[in-house]
Design a protein around this motif. Sequence first.
Motif, PDB file in Angstrom:
ATOM      1  N   ASN A 169       0.815  -1.222   0.000  1.00  0.00           N
ATOM      2  CA  ASN A 169       0.000   0.000   0.000  1.00  0.00           C
ATOM      3  C   ASN A 169       0.848   1.271   0.000  1.00  0.00           C
ATOM      4  O   ASN A 169       1.608   1.527   0.930  1.00  0.00           O
ATOM      5  CB  ASN A 169      -0.907   0.002   1.228  1.00  0.00           C
ATOM      6  N   GLU A 170       0.647   2.072  -1.035  1.00  0.00           N
ATOM      7  CA  GLU A 170       1.496   3.257  -1.191  1.00  0.00           C
ATOM      8  C   GLU A 170       1.111   4.428  -0.281  1.00  0.00           C
ATOM      9  O   GLU A 170       1.981   5.062   0.309  1.00  0.00           O
ATOM     10  CB  GLU A 170       1.405   3.762  -2.645  1.00  0.00           C
ATOM     11  N   ILE A 171      -0.203   4.680  -0.223  1.00  0.00           N
ATOM     12  CA  ILE A 171      -0.655   5.897   0.466  1.00  0.00           C
ATOM     13  C   ILE A 171      -0.175   5.912   1.927  1.00  0.00           C
ATOM     14  O   ILE A 171      -0.317   4.926   2.656  1.00  0.00           O
ATOM     15  CB  ILE A 171      -2.205   5.995   0.419  1.00  0.00           C
ATOM     16  N   ASN A 172       0.397   7.034   2.302  1.00  0.00           N
ATOM     17  CA  ASN A 172       0.970   7.236   3.643  1.00  0.00           C
ATOM     18  C   ASN A 172       2.244   6.434   3.909  1.00  0.00           C
ATOM     19  O   ASN A 172       2.730   6.393   5.043  1.00  0.00           O
ATOM     20  CB  ASN A 172      -0.047   6.942   4.762  1.00  0.00           C
ATOM     21  N   ASN A 173       2.760   5.768   2.879  1.00  0.00           N
ATOM     22  CA  ASN A 173       4.038   5.059   3.012  1.00  0.00           C
ATOM     23  C   ASN A 173       4.979   5.516   1.901  1.00  0.00           C
ATOM     24  O   ASN A 173       5.330   4.734   1.012  1.00  0.00           O
ATOM     25  CB  ASN A 173       3.809   3.544   2.925  1.00  0.00           C
ATOM     26  N   PRO A 174       5.383   6.771   1.924  1.00  0.00           N
ATOM     27  CA  PRO A 174       6.193   7.322   0.834  1.00  0.00           C
ATOM     28  C   PRO A 174       7.603   6.737   0.816  1.00  0.00           C
ATOM     29  O   PRO A 174       8.086   6.228   1.847  1.00  0.00           O
ATOM     30  CB  PRO A 174       6.239   8.816   1.160  1.00  0.00           C
ATOM     31  N   PRO A 175       8.262   6.799  -0.315  1.00  0.00           N
ATOM     32  CA  PRO A 175       9.632   6.285  -0.407  1.00  0.00           C
ATOM     33  C   PRO A 175      10.561   6.887   0.651  1.00  0.00           C
ATOM     34  O   PRO A 175      11.486   6.224   1.114  1.00  0.00           O
ATOM     35  CB  PRO A 175      10.049   6.696  -1.825  1.00  0.00           C
ATOM     36  N   SER A 176      10.301   8.135   1.052  1.00  0.00           N
ATOM     37  CA  SER A 176      11.189   8.790   2.027  1.00  0.00           C
ATOM     38  C   SER A 176      11.288   8.014   3.344  1.00  0.00           C
ATOM     39  O   SER A 176      12.222   8.210   4.114  1.00  0.00           O
ATOM     40  CB  SER A 176      10.708  10.217   2.308  1.00  0.00           C
ATOM     41  N   CYS A 192      18.532  -1.376  -7.257  1.00  0.00           N
ATOM     42  CA  CYS A 192      17.435  -0.800  -6.478  1.00  0.00           C
ATOM     43  C   CYS A 192      16.284  -0.356  -7.379  1.00  0.00           C
ATOM     44  O   CYS A 192      16.485   0.440  -8.304  1.00  0.00           O
ATOM     45  CB  CYS A 192      17.938   0.408  -5.686  1.00  0.00           C
ATOM     46  N   VAL A 193      15.092  -0.898  -7.086  1.00  0.00           N
ATOM     47  CA  VAL A 193      13.882  -0.473  -7.789  1.00  0.00           C
ATOM     48  C   VAL A 193      12.822  -0.220  -6.730  1.00  0.00           C
ATOM     49  O   VAL A 193      12.997  -0.600  -5.572  1.00  0.00           O
ATOM     50  CB  VAL A 193      13.395  -1.552  -8.803  1.00  0.00           C
ATOM     51  N   ALA A 194      11.713   0.408  -7.107  1.00  0.00           N
ATOM     52  CA  ALA A 194      10.609   0.611  -6.156  1.00  0.00           C
ATOM     53  C   ALA A 194       9.308   0.826  -6.912  1.00  0.00           C
ATOM     54  O   ALA A 194       9.305   1.455  -7.977  1.00  0.00           O
ATOM     55  CB  ALA A 194      10.884   1.812  -5.253  1.00  0.00           C
ATOM     56  N   HIS A 195       8.219   0.294  -6.344  1.00  0.00           N
ATOM     57  CA  HIS A 195       6.893   0.639  -6.861  1.00  0.00           C
ATOM     58  C   HIS A 195       6.632   2.091  -6.449  1.00  0.00           C
ATOM     59  O   HIS A 195       6.834   2.451  -5.280  1.00  0.00           O
ATOM     60  CB  HIS A 195       5.810  -0.226  -6.213  1.00  0.00           C
ATOM     61  N   ALA A 196       6.175   2.879  -7.373  1.00  0.00           N
ATOM     62  CA  ALA A 196       5.815   4.265  -7.035  1.00  0.00           C
ATOM     63  C   ALA A 196       4.891   4.815  -8.109  1.00  0.00           C
ATOM     64  O   ALA A 196       5.031   4.503  -9.294  1.00  0.00           O
ATOM     65  CB  ALA A 196       7.060   5.133  -6.926  1.00  0.00           C
ATOM     66  N   GLY A 197       3.920   5.627  -7.679  1.00  0.00           N
ATOM     67  CA  GLY A 197       3.024   6.265  -8.647  1.00  0.00           C
ATOM     68  C   GLY A 197       2.020   5.326  -9.258  1.00  0.00           C
ATOM     69  O   GLY A 197       1.562   5.534 -10.384  1.00  0.00           O
ATOM     70  N   GLU A 198       1.667   4.259  -8.533  1.00  0.00           N
ATOM     71  CA  GLU A 198       0.571   3.372  -8.982  1.00  0.00           C
ATOM     72  C   GLU A 198      -0.722   3.954  -8.398  1.00  0.00           C
ATOM     73  O   GLU A 198      -1.600   4.384  -9.123  1.00  0.00           O
ATOM     74  CB  GLU A 198       0.802   1.945  -8.481  1.00  0.00           C
ATOM     75  N   GLU A 199      -0.800   4.002  -7.077  1.00  0.00           N
ATOM     76  CA  GLU A 199      -1.905   4.716  -6.422  1.00  0.00           C
ATOM     77  C   GLU A 199      -1.411   6.009  -5.778  1.00  0.00           C
ATOM     78  O   GLU A 199      -2.179   6.925  -5.535  1.00  0.00           O
ATOM     79  CB  GLU A 199      -2.603   3.817  -5.391  1.00  0.00           C
ATOM     80  N   GLY A 200      -0.109   6.072  -5.522  1.00  0.00           N
ATOM     81  CA  GLY A 200       0.478   7.285  -4.942  1.00  0.00           C
ATOM     82  C   GLY A 200       0.668   8.367  -6.001  1.00  0.00           C
ATOM     83  O   GLY A 200       0.649   8.096  -7.198  1.00  0.00           O
ATOM     84  N   SER A 201       0.879   9.588  -5.538  1.00  0.00           N
ATOM     85  CA  SER A 201       1.008  10.714  -6.468  1.00  0.00           C
ATOM     86  C   SER A 201       2.404  10.756  -7.102  1.00  0.00           C
ATOM     87  O   SER A 201       3.295   9.986  -6.726  1.00  0.00           O
ATOM     88  CB  SER A 201       0.764  12.023  -5.711  1.00  0.00           C
ATOM     89  N   SER A 202       2.567  11.710  -8.026  1.00  0.00           N
ATOM     90  CA  SER A 202       3.860  11.840  -8.705  1.00  0.00           C
ATOM     91  C   SER A 202       4.982  12.176  -7.717  1.00  0.00           C
ATOM     92  O   SER A 202       6.148  11.901  -7.980  1.00  0.00           O
ATOM     93  CB  SER A 202       3.771  12.914  -9.797  1.00  0.00           C
ATOM     94  N   SER A 203       4.631  12.756  -6.562  1.00  0.00           N
ATOM     95  CA  SER A 203       5.671  13.090  -5.579  1.00  0.00           C
ATOM     96  C   SER A 203       6.359  11.823  -5.062  1.00  0.00           C
ATOM     97  O   SER A 203       7.529  11.831  -4.695  1.00  0.00           O
ATOM     98  CB  SER A 203       5.073  13.884  -4.407  1.00  0.00           C
ATOM     99  N   TYR A 204       5.624  10.697  -5.057  1.00  0.00           N
ATOM    100  CA  TYR A 204       6.222   9.426  -4.622  1.00  0.00           C
ATOM    101  C   TYR A 204       7.291   8.972  -5.633  1.00  0.00           C
ATOM    102  O   TYR A 204       8.299   8.383  -5.275  1.00  0.00           O
ATOM    103  CB  TYR A 204       5.144   8.344  -4.490  1.00  0.00           C
ATOM    104  N   ILE A 205       7.013   9.237  -6.908  1.00  0.00           N
ATOM    105  CA  ILE A 205       7.971   8.853  -7.957  1.00  0.00           C
ATOM    106  C   ILE A 205       9.228   9.708  -7.821  1.00  0.00           C
ATOM    107  O   ILE A 205      10.356   9.218  -7.902  1.00  0.00           O
ATOM    108  CB  ILE A 205       7.342   9.038  -9.354  1.00  0.00           C
ATOM    109  N   LYS A 206       8.991  10.978  -7.583  1.00  0.00           N
ATOM    110  CA  LYS A 206      10.118  11.907  -7.437  1.00  0.00           C
ATOM    111  C   LYS A 206      10.988  11.520  -6.235  1.00  0.00           C
ATOM    112  O   LYS A 206      12.213  11.519  -6.313  1.00  0.00           O
ATOM    113  CB  LYS A 206       9.565  13.331  -7.277  1.00  0.00           C
ATOM    114  N   GLU A 207      10.330  11.153  -5.158  1.00  0.00           N
ATOM    115  CA  GLU A 207      11.080  10.713  -3.970  1.00  0.00           C
ATOM    116  C   GLU A 207      11.881   9.436  -4.266  1.00  0.00           C
ATOM    117  O   GLU A 207      13.024   9.300  -3.836  1.00  0.00           O
ATOM    118  CB  GLU A 207      10.118  10.422  -2.815  1.00  0.00           C
ATOM    119  N   ALA A 208      11.249   8.505  -4.974  1.00  0.00           N
ATOM    120  CA  ALA A 208      11.948   7.245  -5.292  1.00  0.00           C
ATOM    121  C   ALA A 208      13.213   7.534  -6.105  1.00  0.00           C
ATOM    122  O   ALA A 208      14.265   6.923  -5.886  1.00  0.00           O
ATOM    123  CB  ALA A 208      11.029   6.306  -6.048  1.00  0.00           C
TER     124      ALA A 208
END
Length: 336
Positions: A169-176, A192-208
């Motif tokens: 679950n992405e929401i409230n669990n940001p890459p940071s 290193c890879v990470a799921h990001a920006g599936e349900e989370g916003s673009s800011s999660y992708i930027k953080e990753a």
Amino acid sequence: MDSFLRCLPKVELHVHIEGTMEPDLLFKLAKRNNITLPFKDINELKEIYANFNDLKSFLDVLEKECSVLITSEDFYDLAWAYFQRVAADNVRHCEVFVDIHAHINRGVSLKCQFDGLIRACQKATKEINMTTALLLSFLRDESEQSALDILDKALEYREYFIGIGLESNEINNPPSKFIRLYKKAHELGLHCVAHAGEEGSSSYIKEALDLLKVERIDHSIHCIDDPILLKQIAQSQIPLTMCPLSNLKLKVVKKIHDLPLKLFLENHIRVTINSDDPAYFDGYILANFYAIQEAFQLSIQDWVQLTQNAIYAAFISNERRQELLKELEDILKNHQ
Ligand SMILES: [Zn+2]
């Protein structure tokens, strides 16, 4: 076009081994391990699979089904069934996520997981000439410290995996939340890879990208909401692993045609097509190819580009990369 798509040498970069458990294997393993599942039969399962609302509704079912994976034999059977199945679709290399964090939480040892999976990987290389690699997947809704502790223990099996990923679950669990974990993984020379920006916003992708310094982003659909980020992804040639049928089933998009595939291709973004959890989402990598073709009517050149993207995005030796590029070239020659 269908036969061309079938023949393409495929590289799968986003598949969770637990997500490849077909209902017949699920019930077989439940019987073998004396586990009572909360599902009566395959029909009931199909009904549940047809009605996922979002990522969480799927993860809840997946967690219940994973309870049947107990012994190394179970992990072996699961992985070997998957490799055989996708060999028929001409998958030539795959990088498979293992939900190591969730299995440890259930009390299944690392030894048990690796013993079974590695045996299947070795058999795939030997008997079906497919190269494989394992990525350890950590749960973003668990603490960073628990992930660090597991990574530390996994180092005993360092030769068996090539990198780490982040899922759930992405929401409230940001890459940071996982900066220390990724710093440690980089120090260890892990990919290193990470799921990001599936349900989370673009800011999660930027953080990753900026904080975890990932080499690939899984899903990343929401990068289209930030034009500057989109440009950064194009310029850096960071690969994105798109999973069309997964996005459709978990309602990330209403229809396949809503996926930003054309936008990615037009912007020379290194996008790849993958299956995520194929046993749950109506299809393996080839089915995802067919779904994309039906929605977008891509050209041969587009498919060559997508295949090259995956070959370049894979964590493989240069020698293996050249072999796969040569296979693609041969397919093209035969097709003309
Ligand atoms: Zn995934």
